[in-house]
Write an enzyme that holds these catalytic residues in place. Structure first.
Site, PDB file in Angstrom:
ATOM      1  N   ASN A  48       0.830  -1.202   0.000  1.00  0.00           N
ATOM      2  CA  ASN A  48       0.000   0.000   0.000  1.00  0.00           C
ATOM      3  C   ASN A  48       0.868   1.256   0.000  1.00  0.00           C
ATOM      4  O   ASN A  48       1.728   1.380  -0.882  1.00  0.00           O
ATOM      5  CB  ASN A  48      -1.106  -0.014   1.074  1.00  0.00           C
ATOM      6  CG  ASN A  48      -0.679  -0.051   2.511  1.00  0.00           C
ATOM      7  OD1 ASN A  48      -0.197  -1.073   2.992  1.00  0.00           O
ATOM      8  ND2 ASN A  48      -0.894   1.023   3.238  1.00  0.00           N
ATOM      9  N   ASP A  49       0.698   2.192   0.889  1.00  0.00           N
ATOM     10  CA  ASP A  49       1.260   3.539   0.748  1.00  0.00           C
ATOM     11  C   ASP A  49       2.734   3.586   0.333  1.00  0.00           C
ATOM     12  O   ASP A  49       3.563   2.845   0.869  1.00  0.00           O
ATOM     13  CB  ASP A  49       1.174   4.296   2.079  1.00  0.00           C
ATOM     14  CG  ASP A  49      -0.227   4.398   2.617  1.00  0.00           C
ATOM     15  OD1 ASP A  49      -1.164   3.936   1.956  1.00  0.00           O
ATOM     16  OD2 ASP A  49      -0.375   4.928   3.732  1.00  0.00           O
ATOM     17  N   TRP A  73      -3.857  -7.011   3.775  1.00  0.00           N
ATOM     18  CA  TRP A  73      -3.221  -6.156   4.778  1.00  0.00           C
ATOM     19  C   TRP A  73      -2.879  -6.963   6.016  1.00  0.00           C
ATOM     20  O   TRP A  73      -3.654  -7.813   6.463  1.00  0.00           O
ATOM     21  CB  TRP A  73      -4.177  -5.005   5.132  1.00  0.00           C
ATOM     22  CG  TRP A  73      -3.543  -3.953   5.982  1.00  0.00           C
ATOM     23  CD1 TRP A  73      -2.890  -2.836   5.559  1.00  0.00           C
ATOM     24  CD2 TRP A  73      -3.484  -3.930   7.410  1.00  0.00           C
ATOM     25  NE1 TRP A  73      -2.432  -2.117   6.643  1.00  0.00           N
ATOM     26  CE2 TRP A  73      -2.784  -2.770   7.798  1.00  0.00           C
ATOM     27  CE3 TRP A  73      -3.945  -4.794   8.405  1.00  0.00           C
ATOM     28  CZ2 TRP A  73      -2.542  -2.433   9.126  1.00  0.00           C
ATOM     29  CZ3 TRP A  73      -3.709  -4.465   9.739  1.00  0.00           C
ATOM     30  CH2 TRP A  73      -3.011  -3.296  10.091  1.00  0.00           C
ATOM     31  N   SER A 112       3.487   4.093   7.842  1.00  0.00           N
ATOM     32  CA  SER A 112       4.057   5.005   6.847  1.00  0.00           C
ATOM     33  C   SER A 112       4.954   6.088   7.445  1.00  0.00           C
ATOM     34  O   SER A 112       4.832   6.447   8.614  1.00  0.00           O
ATOM     35  CB  SER A 112       2.934   5.668   6.043  1.00  0.00           C
ATOM     36  OG  SER A 112       2.261   4.722   5.260  1.00  0.00           O
ATOM     37  N   ARG A 172      -0.040   9.610  13.003  1.00  0.00           N
ATOM     38  CA  ARG A 172       0.800   8.796  12.142  1.00  0.00           C
ATOM     39  C   ARG A 172       1.261   9.523  10.867  1.00  0.00           C
ATOM     40  O   ARG A 172       0.823  10.605  10.558  1.00  0.00           O
ATOM     41  CB  ARG A 172       0.060   7.518  11.748  1.00  0.00           C
ATOM     42  CG  ARG A 172      -1.304   7.714  11.101  1.00  0.00           C
ATOM     43  CD  ARG A 172      -1.967   6.351  10.857  1.00  0.00           C
ATOM     44  NE  ARG A 172      -3.334   6.454  10.353  1.00  0.00           N
ATOM     45  CZ  ARG A 172      -4.409   6.487  11.132  1.00  0.00           C
ATOM     46  NH1 ARG A 172      -4.282   6.415  12.442  1.00  0.00           N
ATOM     47  NH2 ARG A 172      -5.632   6.585  10.609  1.00  0.00           N
ATOM     48  N   ASP A 173       2.169   8.831  10.171  1.00  0.00           N
ATOM     49  CA  ASP A 173       2.632   9.195   8.830  1.00  0.00           C
ATOM     50  C   ASP A 173       3.510  10.452   8.819  1.00  0.00           C
ATOM     51  O   ASP A 173       3.188  11.447   8.158  1.00  0.00           O
ATOM     52  CB  ASP A 173       1.449   9.368   7.865  1.00  0.00           C
ATOM     53  CG  ASP A 173       0.440   8.244   7.944  1.00  0.00           C
ATOM     54  OD1 ASP A 173       0.850   7.117   8.284  1.00  0.00           O
ATOM     55  OD2 ASP A 173      -0.754   8.488   7.681  1.00  0.00           O
ATOM     56  N   GLU A 226      -4.706  11.618   6.861  1.00  0.00           N
ATOM     57  CA  GLU A 226      -3.655  10.620   6.699  1.00  0.00           C
ATOM     58  C   GLU A 226      -2.594  11.119   5.718  1.00  0.00           C
ATOM     59  O   GLU A 226      -2.872  11.889   4.798  1.00  0.00           O
ATOM     60  CB  GLU A 226      -4.247   9.300   6.190  1.00  0.00           C
ATOM     61  CG  GLU A 226      -5.138   8.616   7.210  1.00  0.00           C
ATOM     62  CD  GLU A 226      -5.262   7.129   6.942  1.00  0.00           C
ATOM     63  OE1 GLU A 226      -4.916   6.354   7.849  1.00  0.00           O
ATOM     64  OE2 GLU A 226      -5.700   6.742   5.850  1.00  0.00           O
ATOM     65  N   TRP A 301      -9.447   2.050   0.450  1.00  0.00           N
ATOM     66  CA  TRP A 301      -9.642   1.405   1.744  1.00  0.00           C
ATOM     67  C   TRP A 301     -11.105   1.016   1.954  1.00  0.00           C
ATOM     68  O   TRP A 301     -12.012   1.577   1.340  1.00  0.00           O
ATOM     69  CB  TRP A 301      -9.202   2.328   2.875  1.00  0.00           C
ATOM     70  CG  TRP A 301      -7.723   2.482   2.989  1.00  0.00           C
ATOM     71  CD1 TRP A 301      -6.994   3.625   2.805  1.00  0.00           C
ATOM     72  CD2 TRP A 301      -6.768   1.463   3.334  1.00  0.00           C
ATOM     73  NE1 TRP A 301      -5.657   3.378   2.998  1.00  0.00           N
ATOM     74  CE2 TRP A 301      -5.480   2.073   3.330  1.00  0.00           C
ATOM     75  CE3 TRP A 301      -6.870   0.105   3.627  1.00  0.00           C
ATOM     76  CZ2 TRP A 301      -4.318   1.357   3.615  1.00  0.00           C
ATOM     77  CZ3 TRP A 301      -5.710  -0.599   3.924  1.00  0.00           C
ATOM     78  CH2 TRP A 301      -4.460   0.021   3.919  1.00  0.00           C
TER      79      TRP A 301
END
Length: 501
Positions: A48-49, A73, A112, A172-173, A226, A301
């Site tokens: 994914n990302d 996932w 991520s 996050r990220d 995100e 998603w």
């Protein structure tokens, strides 16, 4: 000789186990005719990302969220590849695996993040994710590499153990950059149903101080931001993010100005990075030519309104891919322009061209031999004198008409429609975008087709639309059409594209 720490040994073992899992299946996966020919994919299983995009020591590096044990996932790892031209990619050993108390969890892992060059040391910041007693715990962590391949997690991790008061457990990220000798980091978060981008700064990537809320939703821009990305562009700043809870919209950009004294970003222009079903978590980086380039994940998603599942490729032990790289430029009205990188032209082989030609109902103008599952199409329709109500293309059509993907422009409403209702017996849905062209301005379309993805650019590259489709390999017919009247094509160029692998 310095002996490796217990943590380093655990990480090494986790990486070795992941590599062995991929090694057992990758040759079988590589034979699947549905694999993409020039969009980046993991050797097998889940992706994914995009993470850690960076131009480092003369090469492009791409890291990515990866589950190396199934085409679904799972506990997140960081896959890794590099390229000299953004088209041909060399797979490298998996860079990061869950191995520590702050990132070792079957429903968490190495989430991520981003990469920077710290005086020659390739340094990545990522979100370690675990769940304890049903509570999500996300922290920001550091790993470094001397050779650009083998990474060691920082012994002092996590460098940011938890969210500030302005945030929440969704934290996050991290995206990191340097300004005037100081490192800055923006992290996606949420509070009370309001998406936010939180700002930190550091002298050394290890000790981080919270600055404040860089920017936040006004109540209409999603509940969680995100994969935020923040960068200067031609004297202004751009904030990209992928909002949760914003209905049909999933990749947003804001253009404005940054005040480093207050840590606040004030924006005046908003737009969509992409209008399609499958274009998520774009991340940008600056390359050696001074270009700002973005790459995104080609999937959706399960919380998105149109989600069905992750696609039929999982039956063949792989799932997910990356978009083609696009440059990011600032237009004169503070809107963004997203152009396919010029390097993609190396894939062109057989070329079909027609000059000014009338398109009328029931009068095909594209020979059958032009069809392929890998194409680049550039078309310009003249709108002056156009009597057709609809013009467009049939992509990936079957000879008996049982499969087709429609790209249709309505000349009355100015809306472009991507219809995959009959693409493959699996895909569903229609995506639309109201185009900016008006009056007699020509309709210009630039389309990339690659087995299971279609990327469209129009409005002088201000509007993009990316969607996955899964037709049979034999469904390669290509048609241009006009309904309810006729239209004139000023020019049509079609290239068959070779595989990059």
């Amino acid at each position: 000789m310095e002996l490796p720490t217990q943590g380093a040994l655990l990480h090494r073992d986790a990486l070795l186990k992941a590599e062995q899992s991929i090694s057992r299946i990758k040759d079988t996966v590589g034979k699947d005719p549905g694999r993409l020919k020039y969009h980046f994919m993991a050797p097998a299983y889940w992706i994914n990302d995009p993470n850690g995009l960076i131009f480092y020591k003369g090469e492009y590096h791409l890291f990515y969220q990866h589950y190396p044990y199934a085409a679904e996932w799972g506990a997140m790892h960081w896959g890794h590849a590099k390229s000299k031209d953004l088209v041909h990619w060399e797979h490298l050993p998996i860079a990061l695996a869950p191995s520590e108390p702050y990132d070792l969890h079957e429903r968490g892992g190495v989430f991520s993040g981003s990469a920077v060059d710290d005086n020659g040391v390739l340094s990545v910041l990522y979100t370690g994710t675990v769940i304890k007693d049903g509570v999500l715990i996300q922290s920001q962590c550091l790993a470094t590499s001397q050779d650009g391949i083998t990474f060691e997690k920082y012994e002092g991790n996590p460098v940011i153990p938890g969210p500030p008061e302005d945030g929440s457990a969704d934290f996050r990220d991290p995206k990191v950059w340097k300004h005037n000798g100081t490192w800055y980091m923006v992290v996606g978060s949420s509070k009370d149903g309001i998406g936010k981008a939180l700002l930190y700064k550091s002298p050394d990537l290890r000790a981080w101080n919270y600055v404040g809320v860089l920017a936040e939703s006004d109540g209409t821009m999603g509940t969680m931001w995100e994969c935020p990305d923040f960068f200067p562009l031609d004297g202004r700043y751009v904030l990209l993010f992928s909002p949760m809870g914003m209905g049909e919209r999933k990749t947003i950009y804001l253009v404005g100005d940054m005040d480093y004294e207050t840590g606040r970003f004030t924006w005046d222009t908003m737009g969509d990075v992409d209008h399609g079903f499958e274009y998520y978590a774009p991340q940008s980086f600056l390359d050696g030519q001074g270009r700002r380039i973005i790459i995104a994940w080609l999937n959706a998603w399960d919380w998105m309104p149109w989600f069905k599942d992750f696609g039929p490729t999982a039956a063949n032990h792989w799932c997910g891919a990356m978009s083609s790289p696009r440059t990011v430029e600032l237009d004169t009205d503070s809107r963004l322009i997203f152009k396919p990188v010029k390097e993609l032209e190396v894939l062109r082989r057989e070329h079909f061209h027609i000059g000014p030609t009338e398109v009328a109902p029931g009068a095909p103008i594209i020979p059958k031999y032009v069809g392929s599952d890998c194409l680049e199409i550039k078309a310009e329709f003249e709108m002056s004198g156009c009597t057709a109500e609809e013009i467009g293309f049939v992509l990936r059509g079957a000879g008996d008409g049982s499969q087709q993907t429609l790209l249709v422009y309505n000349t009355k409403t100015g809306v472009l429609r991507f219809d995959r209702t009959r693409s493959d017996g699996w895909s569903e849905g229609v995506r639309t975008a109201a185009l900016e062209r008006t009056g007699d301005e020509p309709l210009r379309l630039h389309i990339f087709v690659d087995t299971s993805v279609v990327e469209l650019h129009t409005d002088n590259y201000r509007t993009a639309m990316t969607n996955n489709i899964y037709p049979e390999p034999a469904s390669i017919a290509l048609e241009v059409f006009a309904n309810g009247g006729s239209a004139n094509i000023a020019s049509l160029d079609i290239w068959k594209l070779r595989s990059a692998w």
